[in-house]
Design a protein around this motif. Structure first.
Motif, PDB file in Angstrom:
ATOM      1  N   CYS A 130       8.928  -1.005   1.618  1.00 51.33           N
ATOM      2  CA  CYS A 130       8.820  -0.980   0.151  1.00 51.33           C
ATOM      3  C   CYS A 130       7.450  -1.492  -0.281  1.00 51.33           C
ATOM      4  O   CYS A 130       6.796  -0.906  -1.154  1.00 51.33           O
ATOM      5  N   ILE A 131       7.011  -2.588   0.325  1.00 46.82           N
ATOM      6  CA  ILE A 131       5.718  -3.178  -0.054  1.00 46.82           C
ATOM      7  C   ILE A 131       4.581  -2.232   0.316  1.00 46.82           C
ATOM      8  O   ILE A 131       3.666  -1.991  -0.481  1.00 46.82           O
ATOM      9  N   TYR A 132       4.660  -1.657   1.502  1.00 43.21           N
ATOM     10  CA  TYR A 132       3.591  -0.733   1.909  1.00 43.21           C
ATOM     11  C   TYR A 132       3.525   0.454   0.943  1.00 43.21           C
ATOM     12  O   TYR A 132       2.440   0.884   0.531  1.00 43.21           O
ATOM     13  N   CYS A 133       4.684   0.968   0.562  1.00 43.20           N
ATOM     14  CA  CYS A 133       4.726   2.137  -0.325  1.00 43.20           C
ATOM     15  C   CYS A 133       3.973   1.867  -1.629  1.00 43.20           C
ATOM     16  O   CYS A 133       3.163   2.674  -2.072  1.00 43.20           O
ATOM     17  N   GLY A 134       4.213   0.708  -2.240  1.00 44.56           N
ATOM     18  CA  GLY A 134       3.556   0.387  -3.510  1.00 44.56           C
ATOM     19  C   GLY A 134       2.062   0.166  -3.357  1.00 44.56           C
ATOM     20  O   GLY A 134       1.273   0.576  -4.217  1.00 44.56           O
ATOM     21  N   MET A 135       1.672  -0.473  -2.250  1.00 48.82           N
ATOM     22  CA  MET A 135       0.235  -0.687  -2.030  1.00 48.82           C
ATOM     23  C   MET A 135      -0.461   0.652  -1.790  1.00 48.82           C
ATOM     24  O   MET A 135      -1.562   0.894  -2.275  1.00 48.82           O
ATOM     25  N   MET A 136       0.204   1.522  -1.068  1.00 46.85           N
ATOM     26  CA  MET A 136      -0.379   2.832  -0.775  1.00 46.85           C
ATOM     27  C   MET A 136      -0.491   3.688  -2.047  1.00 46.85           C
ATOM     28  O   MET A 136      -1.544   4.275  -2.319  1.00 46.85           O
ATOM     29  N   THR A 137       0.585   3.733  -2.831  1.00 47.97           N
ATOM     30  CA  THR A 137       0.555   4.641  -3.987  1.00 47.97           C
ATOM     31  C   THR A 137      -0.379   4.137  -5.095  1.00 47.97           C
ATOM     32  O   THR A 137      -1.071   4.932  -5.722  1.00 47.97           O
ATOM     33  N   ASP A 138      -0.406   2.822  -5.325  1.00 46.74           N
ATOM     34  CA  ASP A 138      -1.260   2.313  -6.405  1.00 46.74           C
ATOM     35  C   ASP A 138      -2.751   2.357  -6.067  1.00 46.74           C
ATOM     36  O   ASP A 138      -3.584   2.130  -6.940  1.00 46.74           O
ATOM     37  N   THR A 139      -3.081   2.640  -4.817  1.00 41.21           N
ATOM     38  CA  THR A 139      -4.503   2.734  -4.439  1.00 41.21           C
ATOM     39  C   THR A 139      -4.862   4.159  -4.025  1.00 41.21           C
ATOM     40  O   THR A 139      -5.912   4.375  -3.416  1.00 41.21           O
ATOM     41  N   GLY A 140      -3.994   5.117  -4.345  1.00 45.27           N
ATOM     42  CA  GLY A 140      -4.259   6.498  -3.933  1.00 45.27           C
ATOM     43  C   GLY A 140      -4.511   6.575  -2.429  1.00 45.27           C
ATOM     44  O   GLY A 140      -5.498   7.171  -1.993  1.00 45.27           O
ATOM     45  N   GLY A 141      -3.619   5.981  -1.653  1.00 45.24           N
ATOM     46  CA  GLY A 141      -3.801   5.991  -0.193  1.00 45.24           C
ATOM     47  C   GLY A 141      -5.051   5.199   0.217  1.00 45.24           C
ATOM     48  O   GLY A 141      -5.789   5.617   1.097  1.00 45.24           O
TER      49      GLY A 141
END
Ligand code: 5GP
Ligand code: MN
Length: 346
Positions: free
Chosen positions: A173-184
Motif C-alpha cells: 500500500c505504501i509503495y503504491c502511493g509513493m509510486m503514483t504520487d511521483t509518476g513512477g
C-alpha cells in the motif's frame, strides 16, 4: 543513510498519547481517492489494527478500478454509495479518533464533511498539501515537501517502532502511493530518503514491478482509444505550445464507455511535448452540474496559484485542480483567460 524522524520528541509523546487513548478509529481521505489516498489510509489502518484498534476506512467517493487490488480495499466504506452511507455514518459516530489523510481542508470530503464536523472525536491530519486548514484537527502533520502521504505514514510507523512487524500488504500500500504520487518516481522524488524507504519496503517482499503493472498496465481497450481520441481531436495548443487545453464531455465519456479513473493521467500527456509548461483539462462531471479541472505544470510554473485564482481550487505547486460551474463553453473561456494572465510565467 538513516530515516530521519518525522516528529520531535515532544510531538512524538503527544501523538502517542492521542493514539493510546483511541479505541474506535475512522480514517478518511479526499474525494476521488488516488493511489496515495488509498495507499496511505489502508497502510495506516493496518498499523492501527496491529495496535488493537477497531478501524474503519471511510472515503467520500469510490476508488478507480486500477486500485481495487490494494490489500484491504474491499473493506473500505464509500459515503457516496447509498448502501454504505449508514454504516459509514455509524462508524464516525462511534469513533473517538478520526484520521484525515492526504488532504488539507474538510471541504475536500464533499458531502461527507458535515458528518465529520458533527463528531466530537479528536482529529489528526497527516498530509503533504500546502496551506493546511489548521482548524480541522488537533494534531497536524503537514509536510508539503514530502513525496506523498504514504511516505509520511511510513516514517510515522517507523518512528513509532512498527517497522519490524510491518506486513507485506502494508508495504505494498505504501509503495503504491509513493509510486503514483511521483509518476513512477519521475517528479517530486529527488529526496534520497525516498529510496531508502523503498529499500526498506522491498525487504518486506513486495513485487514493485507487479504493483506498477496493476496500476498502470491494466487499461481497457476503450480507455486506450479514449486517450488517443482526446489527444488527436480535442487537444489545443496555446502560447507557442507552452500551454494546452483539452475538454472531455459527457457524450464523449459515454461514447468510450468511460468508467471512473479512465481520464487519470491524461492531463500529463501534453507535457511530453518539448517546451510545454502547462496542461489544463476540463471535464464535465458525471454527477453534478460542474466542470472538473485538472492543472499540471513543470518547473517553476505555479499550477496551484493558477487553480486558486481561476478555478476555485488549489493543490500542489505542479499538480492542482478545481471546479467551475457549468457550462463547458464558459469554463473554456476561463481557462483561456488563465493562460493569457499567466503568459509571462510560461
Ligand atoms: P487531480 O487533477 O488529480 O484531480 O488533482 C490534483 C491535485 O490538485 C490534488 O492532489 C489536489 O491537491 C488538488 N485539487 C484537485 N481538485 C481540487 C479542488 O477542487 N480544490 C483544491 N483545493 N484542490 C484540488
Ligand atoms: Mn497525495
Amino acid at each position: 543513510m538513516e530515516i530521519s524522524p518525522l516528529l520531535s520528541p515532544a510531538e512524538l509523546l503527544k501523538f502517542m498519547s492521542i493514539l493510546k487513548d483511541a479505541r474506535n478509529v475512522v480514517i478518511t481521505a479526499h474525494r476521488g481517492p488516488d493511489g496515495d489516498a488509498m495507499g496511505s489510509t489502508l497502510a495506516w489502518a493496518d498499523y492501527l489494527m496491529q495496535l488493537g484498534k477497531r478501524v474503519t476506512v471511510v472515503l467520500p467517493t469510490p476508488c478507480p478500478d486500477f486500485l481495487r487490488w490494494l490489500p484491504g480495499a474491499k473493506r473500505v466504506l464509500y459515503y457516496s454509495k447509498d448502501e454504505m452511507r449508514s454504516a459509514a455514518t455509524q462508524a464516525v459516530q462511534n469513533a473517538d479518533l478520526i484520521c484525515l489523510l492526504d488532504f488539507n481542508a474538510l471541504h475536500r470530503l464533499q458531502d461527507f464533511a458535515p458528518v465529520i464536523e458533527r463528531s466530537k472525536a479528536k482529529r489528526i491530519m497527516i498530509d503533504h498539501h500546502e496551506h493546511p486548514d489548521t482548524s480541522c484537527a488537533q494534531f497536524i502533520i503537514s509536510e508539503p515537501k514530502a513525496s506523498s502521504t504514504c511516505e509520511l505514514v511510513f516514517k510515522l510507523i517507523y518512528q513509532l517502532g512498527g517497522f519490524e512487524k510491518m506486513t507485506r500488504s502494508t508495504a505494498a500500500c505504501i509503495y503504491c502511493g509513493m509510486m503514483t504520487d511521483t509518476g513512477g518516481f519521475s517528479y517530486a522524488s529527488n529526496d534520497p530518503e525516498i529510496f531508502i524507504i523503498i529499500a526498506h519496503l522491498l525487504t518486506k517482499g513486495i513485487d514493485k514491478d507487479k504493483i506498477n503493472r496493476n496500476v498502470n498496465n491494466t487499461w481497457s481497450e476503450n480507455r486506450l482509444r479514449f486517450f488517443s481520441y482526446i489527444l488527436t481531436e480535442k487537444l489545443k495548443f496555446y502560447e507557442d505550445s507552452r500551454a494546452s487545453i483539452f475538454t472531455i464531455t459527457r457524450e464523449e465519456m459515454s461514447r468510450f464507455h468511460y468508467i471512473r479513473g479512465d481520464a487519470e493521467g491524461l492531463v500529463n500527456e501534453p507535457l511530453k511535448v518539448k517546451g510545454m509548461r502547462l496542461s489544463i483539462s476540463l471535464r464535465e462531471d458525471t454527477e453534478k452540474e460542474v466542470v472538473r479541472i485538472s492543472v499540471r505544470s513543470v518547473d517553476d510554473f505555479p499550477a496551484n496559484a493558477l487553480a486558486a485564482e481561476f478555478f476555485n481550487g488549489g493543490g500542489h505547486f505542479n499538480a492542482a485542480g478545481g471546479e467551475l460551474p457549468f457550462p463547458l463553453e464558459e469554463a473554456i473561456k476561463t481557462a483561456e483567460r488563465a493562460i493569457a494572465a499567466y503568459a509571462d510565467k510560461l
